[in-house]
Design a protein around this motif. Structure first.
Motif, PDB file in Angstrom:
ATOM      1  N   GLU A 113       1.270  -0.821   0.215  1.00  0.00           N
ATOM      2  CA  GLU A 113       0.041   0.323  -0.018  1.00  0.00           C
ATOM      3  C   GLU A 113       0.768   1.662   0.242  1.00  0.00           C
ATOM      4  O   GLU A 113       2.079   0.877   0.721  1.00  0.00           O
ATOM      5  CB  GLU A 113      -1.246   0.423   1.078  1.00  0.00           C
TER       6      GLU A 113
ATOM      7  N   ALA B 106      -5.803   2.983   7.814  1.00  0.00           N
ATOM      8  CA  ALA B 106      -4.393   2.036   8.166  1.00  0.00           C
ATOM      9  C   ALA B 106      -4.008   1.419   9.217  1.00  0.00           C
ATOM     10  O   ALA B 106      -4.067   0.044   9.533  1.00  0.00           O
ATOM     11  CB  ALA B 106      -2.947   2.452   7.126  1.00  0.00           C
TER      12      ALA B 106
ATOM     13  N   VAL C 251      -3.820  -6.327   7.139  1.00  0.00           N
ATOM     14  CA  VAL C 251      -3.183  -5.222   6.800  1.00  0.00           C
ATOM     15  C   VAL C 251      -1.623  -6.599   6.112  1.00  0.00           C
ATOM     16  O   VAL C 251      -1.530  -7.413   6.697  1.00  0.00           O
ATOM     17  CB  VAL C 251      -2.479  -3.745   6.799  1.00  0.00           C
TER      18      VAL C 251
END
Length: 333
Positions: A304, A314, A323
């Motif tokens: 990302e 995030a 993630v």
């Protein structure tokens, strides 16, 4: 230099409330230091996510700009620093984003001995795909090699392999000739881990650990980014004269083991602390990362790229386990 710059400011209030805000800062608000840097890239680390969400006591002053990593060009530097305007440099750890305004801002001002010139072979973007995570993976390799962990001894298990440090460690160790087995609970990332160099990927879920002081030896050594019960299991399953490098504690801070692995198998438990690694030795580690310890697959490991506005979301996803790989923060967005 009077122009403002964007920054992610974190406030930890006495009563326990936690607030993150995007703001414009003045150069006069920067902290003391001999070197001022225009930050181009940073990265999101687990420690950053803890600080941003207030899930862990990372910040030791408030308010504070987060971000334990930063890379950019020198704007100004003291004459005796050996740096000049325009030099590409990086800063990782050293209190950045913990006691000193960090890399989630368009500028930082830091002590000269925190600053490492970006070595030839790396650019600013690559240096922050690596960041603290890559530096930590390199220190793990350094510890293994210094304690005679030879690739010919057998497989090395990397736990938490889909995370930032874990994925970089998989790629680095495989490139150095080690037979790498990856342990991850993210089944969707197993093929990705094999593409980074893992010869085998094990599912952490349903792992049979056993509780005898010594279990069947399965690994010549290990790099553990998880801690807790997984680390205890590793002490019981690493073979004679193998090394375990311990890095993280996402799985817990306590260690349940006995002295048996250490006095009967000669197993060594080695720690890595990247934030306070001696400043005078940092440049040498980064030089390795640019040359003989170069980590392949960097463009695959960064999964990302976000701006400052994406950091809060995030961070929440990182702590929720949603993630993988590295999250690059582009201050130029």
């Amino acid at each position: 230099m009077t122009s403002t710059f964007p920054a992610l400011l974190i406030r930890d209030e006495v009563l326990g409330s936690h607030r993150v805000s995007l703001t414009d800062m003045e150069p006069s608000e920067l902290m003391d230091g001999e070197v001022e840097v225009a930050v181009r890239y940073s990265s999101l680390n687990y420690k950053d996510a803890l600080g941003i969400t207030g899930s862990g006591r990372v910040l030791r002053r408030s308010p504070l700009v987060g971000g334990i990593d930063a890379a950019g060009e020198v704007l100004s530097a003291a004459e005796d620093s050996g740096l000049k305007a325009g030099d590409p440099v990086l800063v990782t750890g050293c209190g950045l984003g913990e006691i000193h305004h960090g890399g989630f801002a368009g500028r930082i001002r830091v002590p000269a001995d925190w600053v490492v010139p970006v070595p030839k072979g790396l650019d600013l973007r690559q240096s922050m795909i690596l960041g603290t995570a890559g530096f930590t993976a390199a220190l793990a390799l350094q510890r293994l090699r210094a304690n005679d962990q030879d690739p010919g001894m057998g497989p090395i298990l990397v736990t938490g392999a889909s995370g930032g440090v874990g994925s970089l460690a998989v790629s680095l160790l495989a490139a150095q000739g080690y037979e790498v087995v990856a342990l991850s609970g993210k089944t969707r990332q197993h093929d990705w881990l094999k593409s980074l160099g893992a010869v085998k990927v094990m599912d952490r879920r349903g792992l049979s650990q056993g509780w005898r002081p010594l279990e069947t030896a399965r690994w010549a050594g290990a790099v553990d980014t998880v801690g807790g019960e997984i680390l205890g299991w590793l002490t019981r399953t690493v073979d004679e004269w193998g090394n375990i490098v311990t890095i993280g504690l996402a799985g817990g801070a306590e260690l349940r083991t006995t002295v048996m692995p250490f006095i009967l198998r000669g197993v060594s438990l080695l720690g890595v602390s990247s934030s306070n690694y001696p400043t005078e030795r940092r440049a040498a580690v980064w030089a390795h990362l640019a040359t003989d310890w170069a980590i392949p697959h960097l463009d695959d490991i960064v999964t990302e790229e976000i701006g400052l506005e994406g950091l809060e979301s995030a961070s929440k996803r990182m702590l929720a386990g949603d993630v993988h790989g590295r999250i690059l923060v582009d201050l130029q967005r």
